[in-house]
Every structure is written in C-alpha cells, then in structure tokens.
Design a protein around this motif. Structure first.
Motif, PDB file in Angstrom:
ATOM      1  N   LEU A 566       0.800  -1.214   0.000  1.00 49.98           N
ATOM      2  CA  LEU A 566       0.000   0.000   0.000  1.00 49.98           C
ATOM      3  C   LEU A 566       0.836   1.268   0.000  1.00 49.98           C
ATOM      4  O   LEU A 566       0.435   2.271  -0.607  1.00 49.98           O
ATOM      5  N   LEU A 567       1.992   1.256   0.680  1.00 43.92           N
ATOM      6  CA  LEU A 567       2.726   2.498   0.892  1.00 43.92           C
ATOM      7  C   LEU A 567       4.158   2.459   0.384  1.00 43.92           C
ATOM      8  O   LEU A 567       4.959   3.329   0.708  1.00 43.92           O
ATOM      9  N   GLY A 568       4.507   1.454  -0.384  1.00 39.83           N
ATOM     10  CA  GLY A 568       5.795   1.461  -1.067  1.00 39.83           C
ATOM     11  C   GLY A 568       6.982   1.456  -0.132  1.00 39.83           C
ATOM     12  O   GLY A 568       7.166   0.532   0.663  1.00 39.83           O
ATOM     13  N   ASP A 569       7.793   2.517  -0.181  1.00 40.92           N
ATOM     14  CA  ASP A 569       9.078   2.548   0.510  1.00 40.92           C
ATOM     15  C   ASP A 569       8.971   2.711   2.021  1.00 40.92           C
ATOM     16  O   ASP A 569       9.996   2.752   2.696  1.00 40.92           O
ATOM     17  N   MET A 570       7.768   2.845   2.567  1.00 39.01           N
ATOM     18  CA  MET A 570       7.657   2.876   4.028  1.00 39.01           C
ATOM     19  C   MET A 570       8.211   1.590   4.629  1.00 39.01           C
ATOM     20  O   MET A 570       8.817   1.598   5.704  1.00 39.01           O
ATOM     21  N   ALA A 571       7.992   0.457   3.957  1.00 38.83           N
ATOM     22  CA  ALA A 571       8.535  -0.827   4.385  1.00 38.83           C
ATOM     23  C   ALA A 571       9.212  -1.458   3.179  1.00 38.83           C
ATOM     24  O   ALA A 571       8.542  -1.836   2.214  1.00 38.83           O
ATOM     25  N   ARG A 572      10.534  -1.573   3.241  1.00 40.18           N
ATOM     26  CA  ARG A 572      11.292  -2.061   2.082  1.00 40.18           C
ATOM     27  C   ARG A 572      11.996  -3.358   2.461  1.00 40.18           C
ATOM     28  O   ARG A 572      12.828  -3.390   3.365  1.00 40.18           O
ATOM     29  N   PRO A 573      11.662  -4.478   1.785  1.00 43.64           N
ATOM     30  CA  PRO A 573      12.304  -5.753   2.131  1.00 43.64           C
ATOM     31  C   PRO A 573      13.736  -5.824   1.610  1.00 43.64           C
ATOM     32  O   PRO A 573      13.995  -5.538   0.437  1.00 43.64           O
ATOM     33  N   ILE A 574      14.652  -6.175   2.481  1.00 39.46           N
ATOM     34  CA  ILE A 574      16.041  -6.384   2.090  1.00 39.46           C
ATOM     35  C   ILE A 574      16.277  -7.856   1.782  1.00 39.46           C
ATOM     36  O   ILE A 574      16.983  -8.205   0.845  1.00 39.46           O
ATOM     37  N   MET A 575      15.658  -8.716   2.573  1.00 40.73           N
ATOM     38  CA  MET A 575      15.759 -10.159   2.356  1.00 40.73           C
ATOM     39  C   MET A 575      14.373 -10.745   2.572  1.00 40.73           C
ATOM     40  O   MET A 575      13.655 -10.379   3.493  1.00 40.73           O
ATOM     41  N   GLY A 576      14.013 -11.658   1.688  1.00 44.33           N
ATOM     42  CA  GLY A 576      12.706 -12.283   1.791  1.00 44.33           C
ATOM     43  C   GLY A 576      11.814 -11.877   0.629  1.00 44.33           C
ATOM     44  O   GLY A 576      12.020 -10.838   0.001  1.00 44.33           O
ATOM     45  N   ALA A 577      10.859 -12.718   0.327  1.00 46.32           N
ATOM     46  CA  ALA A 577       9.927 -12.457  -0.771  1.00 46.32           C
ATOM     47  C   ALA A 577       8.599 -13.100  -0.419  1.00 46.32           C
ATOM     48  O   ALA A 577       8.519 -14.006   0.418  1.00 46.32           O
ATOM     49  N   ARG A 578       7.558 -12.621  -1.071  1.00 43.08           N
ATOM     50  CA  ARG A 578       6.228 -13.206  -0.903  1.00 43.08           C
ATOM     51  C   ARG A 578       5.622 -13.400  -2.284  1.00 43.08           C
ATOM     52  O   ARG A 578       5.254 -12.454  -2.966  1.00 43.08           O
ATOM     53  N   ARG A 579       5.554 -14.660  -2.691  1.00 46.65           N
ATOM     54  CA  ARG A 579       4.937 -15.032  -3.954  1.00 46.65           C
ATOM     55  C   ARG A 579       4.042 -16.222  -3.713  1.00 46.65           C
ATOM     56  O   ARG A 579       4.094 -16.850  -2.647  1.00 46.65           O
ATOM     57  N   LEU A 580       3.234 -16.549  -4.711  1.00 46.04           N
ATOM     58  CA  LEU A 580       2.358 -17.715  -4.582  1.00 46.04           C
ATOM     59  C   LEU A 580       3.209 -18.970  -4.428  1.00 46.04           C
ATOM     60  O   LEU A 580       4.094 -19.236  -5.243  1.00 46.04           O
ATOM     61  N   GLY A 581       2.958 -19.695  -3.371  1.00 46.59           N
ATOM     62  CA  GLY A 581       3.706 -20.922  -3.120  1.00 46.59           C
ATOM     63  C   GLY A 581       5.030 -20.717  -2.424  1.00 46.59           C
ATOM     64  O   GLY A 581       5.752 -21.689  -2.190  1.00 46.59           O
ATOM     65  N   GLU A 582       5.379 -19.469  -2.065  1.00 49.29           N
ATOM     66  CA  GLU A 582       6.650 -19.177  -1.401  1.00 49.29           C
ATOM     67  C   GLU A 582       6.405 -18.470  -0.080  1.00 49.29           C
ATOM     68  O   GLU A 582       5.573 -17.568  -0.006  1.00 49.29           O
ATOM     69  N   ARG A 583       7.109 -18.856   0.943  1.00 49.22           N
ATOM     70  CA  ARG A 583       7.096 -18.156   2.214  1.00 49.22           C
ATOM     71  C   ARG A 583       8.514 -18.161   2.765  1.00 49.22           C
ATOM     72  O   ARG A 583       9.149 -19.229   2.881  1.00 49.22           O
TER      73      ARG A 583
END
Length: 963
Positions: A566-583
């Motif tokens: 929703l807010l872009g760069d307010m929370a920026r992931p350095i490590m980790g991803a969220r995709r279908l079938g991935e946690r």
C-alpha cells in the motif's frame, strides 16, 4: 473602497486627520498623477481608521510572524477574551484539540478520495493548514485550549468551499485553489531537504495572513531599494524587526496599513479581489451568526485574521454593517476526512513560496524575542515537547477600547516619521556564529580555518553597513559565510547556505503523537510493537525476522507485506519475498514509518484496519471503469498473498470472468496468461479442487479467444505478443477446457480462418497449424526453404523468424526447428539483411521472449558440438550429405541403412508406427532373387532417402557409420 467605510473625511476630530492631510500634501507635491496617489494614500489611512473603530476587536496577523505571535501573547494576557474568532477553515475545528498530542510544526489536513460535485480528475482532494509555535494563530489556539471558559470559533470557509470556489478550467487542479485559499507557490530546494519539503505532498495550502505584494513590479521595487535578495529578508528587516518591540496599538495600525497598501496596489484589483472578498463576507457572516446565537459581548471577543482581510472594503464588514446578508452555499456530498500530519519548516517554505531558511530564522527570532521580553508563550498542557501548563494571568483592563473614537490614537505618524533604530552590534552573538559555522564547515569537508571565521565576521559587518543596518542579520551572516567559506566548490552534500540554516536553528520537523493518530495508524504501531523498534523515529529502522525461530513474528511479517503493497518505501524488504507458493523463513526490512507518517495518516482516512483498506482498494481496482480481466486476476493474487481470503478471491475471480467475456480487444492477453498460470498452479498445489470461477474462466477464455483469434491475426494494430499469448492460452488450457465441455473443432476452425498478411504473424499461423496437425514438419521446412530461395522474400525473412521465436511459447516442440532455421538464416542471409536484423532479434529475445532464451540455448547445446576442435568436422544434421551405411566394410549389410533395416525387421511394430506417421504403407515384402534371401522393408527405402536419420539412430545405438 466601498462608501460604507465612512471615515474618509479629513476633519480634525478624527485621530488620523493630521496624517491624512500630510500624505495628501506629500502626494500633491511629489506625485505626477495628482488623482491616483492621494486617493491611495488617504484610502490607506481610512482603512486603518475603519478597522480600529470596529466594535469587534480585529487582530491583524502575518503568517509565521514572530512579531504577530509576540503581540498576540501580550494582548491575550491583557484582554483575556472569552471568544476568539480565527481565520481558518471552520470544519478543521475538531482537530485543534489534538494539538496537545503533537510536536510542532504539524499541519491540519482535510482529505477526500470519494468526491461528489467536483471534476473526477481532481481526486484526491487535500487541504493542509500548517501551524508553528511562532505564529499568532497557534498562541490563540493554545490559550483557548487551556482556558475552559474560552470559546474558539473558526470562521473561514470550509475545505469543501475552497474547491467549490475554484475555477473549473482544464488547468492544473492543484494550482487553482491556491488563489482562493492562500498560496501554493513552489520553491527550489536542495537534495538534502527534498523529503522534508514534500511532507505536505500536493495538498493545497491554507495560511492565516498571506501578507505579500500581489503586484510583481511592486515586490521587485521593494527588493531593489531595500537592498535584499528576496521577500522574506525584506519583511524581516523592514517590518518584523521594527514591530517585535512595538506596542499593541502601533502593531495593529502598521499591519492594517501594510495590508491596505498591498490590497490597493494590485493590477485589475476588482477582479482579483473577488475570491478574497467572498472569504471576508463568509467570515463576517459566521461571526454575526455566532454572536446572535450565543449572545456573547463583542467587547470580550477577538477576531484574528490576516492583515490583508483586516483592510476589507466589503459591505458586510463589521458588526454594524448594513449590507445585505451573504448567502453561503451548501457543501457538496463529498466525504471529507480530517487528521494531523507532520510538517517542517522547509515544507512550509516550499508550499508558500518563502525563501529557504525563512521559517527557521523566524523561529530563532521568536526564541530571542521571548528571552529579551520575558514574555511566557502559551502551550497546551501535555503538548509533546512542551512544558507544563502555564496559568493565564493578567489584568482584565484594556488600555484602549476599540470601536470608540476616543479609544483610537494615531501611532502611525510617529512610526512613519521615526527613523529606524539601529541596534548595537552584538559581538558575542556574531562571534559565536562565525566560530560555529567554521567548525560545521570543517565537519562537512570544507578547508575552513580561523582566518575564515575572522573574514566572515568582518564581511557580515561590512554587508550590514552597505545595506543600512547597524547590526548584521542572519541573512547578512549567510551571505558573508558563502562568500568567505564556500568560494567555488561544494565538497559535500550540503552547501554553506544550508549549513547556516542548520546553525541558526535547522529544519525543525514535527510529529503527530500516538493519541492524535487515526485508529488505523495506532493499530499498525501496536501490531508492530513485538519488533522492539522506535517506529516513530524519522531514521530508518532495520527489522530482522527469523520466522522459524520466532513464529510469533509472523503477524508482523504479514502486516509489513501489506504496508509494502500500500505504501511502497515505508517498508522495504532487504531479504525475503512473498509469492504464490513461497514463504520466507527469514526476512530483513528497512522501515521508515516515522518519516512517512503523513502517508500512514492519510491511509487511516480510508478504513479502521489496514486489511480493510487493502480489501477496499482491491475491490475498487476490480470494479473500476477501466478495469480489465488482468487487473481482476492481479487482485485475486494479492487477495491470496496478503489477506488469505478465499471469499474475496472467489468474488474477484468471478469479476475477472465478467471482464474477460466483455473485452473486445486482446491487449491484456499476455498478463491474463501469466496470471492464470500462476493461479492455477497455486490452486492445484494448495487446494483439493479448483475454485468454480477458475473453471468458468478457462471455458470462457477458450471460447473468447477462439472467437477473436482470426480478427487478431488480421488486425495490424494487434501486436504479435498479444496473438502469441492468445495461442498460449488456447493450447495450454486446451486439455482442461475440453474436459469441461469445450469443443476442439472451435480452435481448429479459428486457426483455419486466420489469414494474416504480416510475415511474423504468418509464421505464427504456420506454427499453430503444425501444433494442431494441419501442417506437417516436412511442409513447414519446405515453406521456409522456399522463402530462403526467393530473393524477393529474403529481406522479410527476419520477420518470419521473429514469428517463429514468439511461437515457442505456445508451441515449445518447435524448438529444434527454430534452432535449425536460425542457423540457416545466419548461414545464408546476406550481410545487408543480417546486420540490420541482429539488433531487432536481440531486442525480441530480451523483451518479448526472455523466458524462451534458455530453451533455445539448451537446444542449441544439444545440436552444436560441445568442443571447439569438433567444429571443423561437424556437419549440421539438417544438411544434405552422401548416404552413409551403418555396416562394417565388406560385410553382408552393405546396403544403405542395412543394420537399421535389420533392427526394424526385428521390431515390425516400430516400423509400422514410423511409416504410418510419415504417410507410407508399412507393408512387408519378400526380397527379390539376387537379394541374398534377406527381407526388405518399405522403411529401408525411407532410410535410403534420408541417410541422416540412419546416422542419428546409429549414433544412439553406438554403431559406426561406414561411408
């Protein structure tokens, strides 16, 4: 000037009569136009007289002015009014009670996303009113908040009326309300201040007391003769400093006079004053309505407005005005939401066109004036960063009674006739500035020394003397520091002028306290509390989440991913991803929630929880007028990823089916194919059965794309990528669609009816027919060979190859054929055709067929020799060459393909299948006399005709071909 001013006579009984006569005589002596100038000068005196005689005491102010704030504090302690009317949007009143939970500067904000009655391209609508401590309006607000028996009334037009009064022209919507609501000028900020200057976003700014010449030539004249660079410096030298120590009556008269001067010296004054006059009619109407309803005594009231509006000529001016009542239009049905957002000095300067550092210098002037005068300012009890509540003390008696002739004394004559007082040089203060700026410059990479400090000191005094000042101002000091320290290079990120601003107070940035935040923002901070970080700090916070060792942090991870969405760069992931079938089992985040507090507050206007806001936005995107099937499928994926809501995903999926069947173009086919692939793979892996909407989507898509396929092939406006995606959907989903009742004949007819003219689409049709069995591999090769043999077609052959490359997605079995044709093209095409084609081929492979490059590379690796020495002896498998037998020299199987023939004879079923697929009768016959009694096969003839096949099979069986 309206005739209701009533004080235009020059009788000596009036307190300003002598001043009026002096100005008229001076105008007659020095002015070329004997009519205009005397009228302007005497009119200014009339405006002052009229404002001071008003029964309701008018307090004229200039926005963010220490002199106005100091005069306000003194007047409040002396008068102790019971009702205070403030020129501020009336619907912002509930926000004022939350100021005690904030650290100034902050801004009051009204925000609307769902608009009704305004042009749709104006959305979202946003209005901000920044507040600093060194402002008269804040001192009045703080006084009222800590005085239970004091009523605070905002009387300016509502935020809805700000946009109602905006001219509805096709110009920029954000600039239009500026004329009606103050100013929305831009300012050039350096890179270091960009984030702070953008705290207000693109909101329309509302300010109390926009006191600036609205005549460009007048402002240029004042700056030139005042020997200053910009308006902020002129105001500080010629108005702010003289009025800081002035008494109340002098302050009021001077401010009204300046407002009248700037009001009268405007080109096309009557047309330009219309919005301001409507505001004044609005405010006086609200004041009279409140007095009539409450029965308050006007003698105990105070009206705080801009000096520009204090010199108003409207017939509704004053409580005793006899003009017709002003009709206030109703508000629109737009739903407004209100909140507090952080502000900063640079954001205020950028929005209202002030010089960089002007608000910081005003804040420093305010602090110095408080220390010098010993006046205690008002601060609401419990204010973040403030002190405890101060009791309001003072005597109720007033030194003068506004509204009566005997209560008005002429202070203007003395003020205008007295030369400016030149303050003595404060050597200690200036020496401190010089020493500190040198130290600050050295820390920022400048080669500054003690000699530079002495040079800055002497240059500051020199500049002040050249500009007619006895005491160097911060502006003189800035100019001297730039001249003596910066010279011609800036070694670091900050220049010397920026360092001076930091030294003199810096860019103070406000913050909205937890209790003043909307429920959504508080909920976000509460749910992220297990991270153990100071989320309201303006610095980046690093969060490390080991979800395997600390599963209780999983809700924090889910919330951070929604914030990211929703807010872009307010929370920026350095490590980790969220995709279908991935946690992810571990995540690392950079959090800037405190720095982006404004965005979080505005998000709170849309719902109570962040999940509710995301659900609303997904629905809004899926049901938007411009929504497509790809948009709805993307919303389905996000509902699964971030919300885990099967109900919402099914609802959005059903919407995707509706949108797909209603589409008349295939522009979104590539996105549709990618999205439905991922969703089907997810449901097949995670769910026991596919949702009903997926089955409906596949069947509807199969019929939809079959119907549009011939038109898409023939339409020049439809790109190759879109047609390829349609074929990819049809071929990939065919088995699933047939199991759901679709008819294969529909696809076959669609391909047969496709007759494109573009070479790349022709190649795509050939590939589709090959996939459906309507064209054999031999015929496909034959057609490509004819193209290469035709000199007229050779220049267009690269386009055919582009079509074949794109066809690998719907028909991946063509990969060996594409490698073969690419090799032939590079071998046979002339340089004049090949060289211009190479960039286009590379672009096609990079952009349009990125996922197909690995497939081509793997196939080429199987086809071409793996070692460099083998290249010279290598013969492409598709090249014609002499027939090779698979026997030992002199053996009984000397006939071509003899060993392979015996193999096929030993396995007749294989021979029958191969011969039948190639269109031959796989019958067996006995050998003729002279053949040595051996049986012969029809397949043997095939091997004779195609010796390369025999060689390939022999290589697989580890037999040695013999020529």
């Amino acid at each position: 000037m309206s005739t209701s001013a009533g004080s235009g006579s020059s009788g000596g009984s009036h307190p300003f009569g002598a001043l009026r006569e002096q100005l008229r005589d001076a105008a007659a002596t020095f002015a070329d136009d004997a009519g205009a100038v005397p009228g302007i000068l005497s009119g200014m005196v009339d405006d002052v007289d009229r404002a001071l005689r008003e029964e309701l005491e008018i307090f004229p102010v200039c926005h963010h002015s220490p002199a106005s704030a100091l005069a306000m504090v003194r007047r409040l302690r002396e008068k102790q009014p019971k009702v205070i009317y403030v020129e501020l949007c009336e619907d912002l009143r509930p926000l004022l009670d939350e100021l005690r939970n904030c650290r100034l500067p902050v801004a009051l904000q009204a925000f609307a996303t769902d608009i009704d009655g305004f042009p749709p391209d104006w959305a979202p609508l946003s209005v901000v009113a920044p507040i600093t401590e060194a402002s008269a309006e804040y001192q009045a607000i703080a006084y009222a908040l800590d005085s239970p028996d004091v009523e605070l009334i905002l009387v300016d037009r509502s935020t809805d009326h700000v946009f109602q009064w905006t001219p509805r022209e096709p110009a920029e919507p954000a600039e239009a309300p500026a004329a009606a609501g103050g100013s929305a000028h831009g300012a050039e900020d350096d890179t270091a201040r960009h984030d702070e200057a953008a705290l207000h976003g693109d909101a329309v700014g509302i300010e109390i007391g926009d006191l600036r010449p609205r005549f460009a030539e007048l402002e240029a004249h004042l700056l030139h003769h005042g020997k200053v660079r910009h308006w902020s410096e002129w105001w500080d030298q010629y108005v702010e400093q003289p009025l800081v120590g002035a008494d109340y009556d002098t302050y009021r008269q001077v401010m009204v006079m300046i407002g009248s001067l700037f009001r009268r010296l405007r080109p096309d004054r009557h047309a330009r004053d219309a919005p301001d006059e409507d505001r004044e009619r609005y405010m006086w109407t609200r004041i009279r309505e409140h007095l009539a309803a409450s029965g308050a005594d006007p003698a105990g009231c105070l009206y705080v407005c801009g000096a520009f509006h204090a010199a108003s000529p409207v017939e509704q001016f004053g409580l005793a005005a006899e003009g017709e009542p002003y009709e206030i239009s109703p508000r629109t049905e737009t739903r407004w939401m209100y909140g507090l957002i952080p502000s900063s000095h640079s954001a205020i300067e950028a929005q209202f066109g002030l010089a960089p550092g002007a608000v910081s210098i005003a804040s420093a002037t305010w602090a110095k004036a408080l220390k010098r005068s010993g006046v205690a300012p008002f601060r609401p009890a419990g204010e973040k960063g403030g002190k405890k509540k101060r009791a309001v003390r003072g005597r109720a008696a007033q030194p003068s009674a506004p509204g009566s002739p005997e209560g008005v004394a002429d202070r203007l004559s003395g003020f205008l006739a007295t030369p400016p007082v030149l303050d003595d040089l404060d050597e200690a203060e200036l020496l401190g500035w010089c020493v500190d700026i040198v130290g600050l410059a050295r820390r920022n990479g400048y080669l500054a020394s003690t000699a530079d400090a002495i040079a800055v000191f002497e240059t500051s005094i020199l500049l002040a003397g050249m500009r007619g000042r006895g005491r160097p101002t911060p502006y003189d000091f800035e100019d001297a520091a730039v001249t003596c320290i910066e010279k011609d290079t800036v070694p670091g990120r900050r220049d010397v002028r920026r360092l001076c601003e930091i030294l003199l107070g810096g860019d103070r940035i406000g913050a909205v306290g937890y209790d003043a935040l909307p429920p959504l923002a508080r909920d976000v901070l509460d749910r992220l509390e297990p991270l153990g970080l100071n989320l309201q700090a303006r610095t980046n916070q690093r969060a490390l989440l080991d979800l395997q060792a600390a599963p209780e942090l999983k809700p924090c991870s889910d919330l951070l991913w929604i914030l990211r969405r929703l807010l872009g760069d307010m929370a920026r992931p350095i490590m980790g991803a969220r995709r279908l079938g991935e946690r992810s089992i571990q995540e690392s985040w950079d959090l800037a929630i405190g720095r982006n507090q404004r965005s979080l507050v505005e998000l709170g206007y849309e719902g109570v929880t962040i999940e509710q806001v995301l659900e609303q936005r997904l629905r809004r995107d899926a049901w938007a007028p411009e929504a497509t099937a790809a948009t709805a499928l993307e919303a389905v994926e996000e509902a699964i990823l971030y919300l885990g809501s099967r109900r919402l995903a099914d609802e959005l999926g059903a919407r995707a089916v509706e949108l797909l069947t209603a589409e008349r173009t295939v522009d979104g086919a590539p996105r549709v194919l990618r999205q439905i692939r991922r969703l089907l793979a997810h449901y097949r892996a995670a769910e026991p059965e596919l949702p009903r909407w997926c089955e409906r989507f596949v069947t509807a898509g199969y019929a939809h794309y079959c119907t549009l396929l011939p038109t898409a092939f023939a339409d020049e406006a439809t790109g190759l990528r879109q047609v390829t995606a349609m074929l990819g959907f049809l071929f990939e989903m065919e088995s699933f669609a047939l199991s759901l009742g679709c008819d294969h004949t529909q696809l076959e007819l669609a391909v047969r009816q496709s007759h494109p003219e573009a070479p790349d689409k022709v190649a795509l049709v050939w590939a589709a027919r090959s996939r459906l069995g309507l064209m054999s591999s031999a015929e496909l090769r034959s057609r490509c060979a004819e193209l290469l043999a035709n000199p007229l077609v050779i220049p267009a052959f690269p386009r055919y190859m582009s079509g074949f490359v794109q066809a690998l997605e719907p028909v991946p079995t063509l990969t060996p054929f594409v490698v073969e044709q690419l090799s032939k093209a590079f071998a046979r095409l002339p340089d004049s055709v090949l060289l211009p084609w190479l960039p286009k081929l590379i672009t096609t492979l990079r952009d349009g067929a990125r996922e197909l490059v690995p497939v081509l590379v793997r196939e080429a690796g199987r086809t071409f020799p793996a070692a460099l020495p083998a290249v010279d002896a290598w013969v492409p498998p598709w090249s014609a060459r002499p027939t090779a037998s698979m026997v030992q020299p002199g053996g009984a199987d000397a006939a071509p393909g003899g060993v392979v023939a015996r193999l096929l004879a030993a396995h007749p079923a294989t021979c029958d299948a191969v011969a039948g697929s190639l269109g031959y009768d796989a019958g067996w016959r006995t050998a003729e006399p002279g053949d040595g009694g051996a049986q012969r096969l029809v397949a043997g003839e095939l091997l004779t005709r195609y010796p390369q096949t025999a060689d390939a099979v022999a290589a697989l069986l580890d037999l040695r071909p013999v020529g």
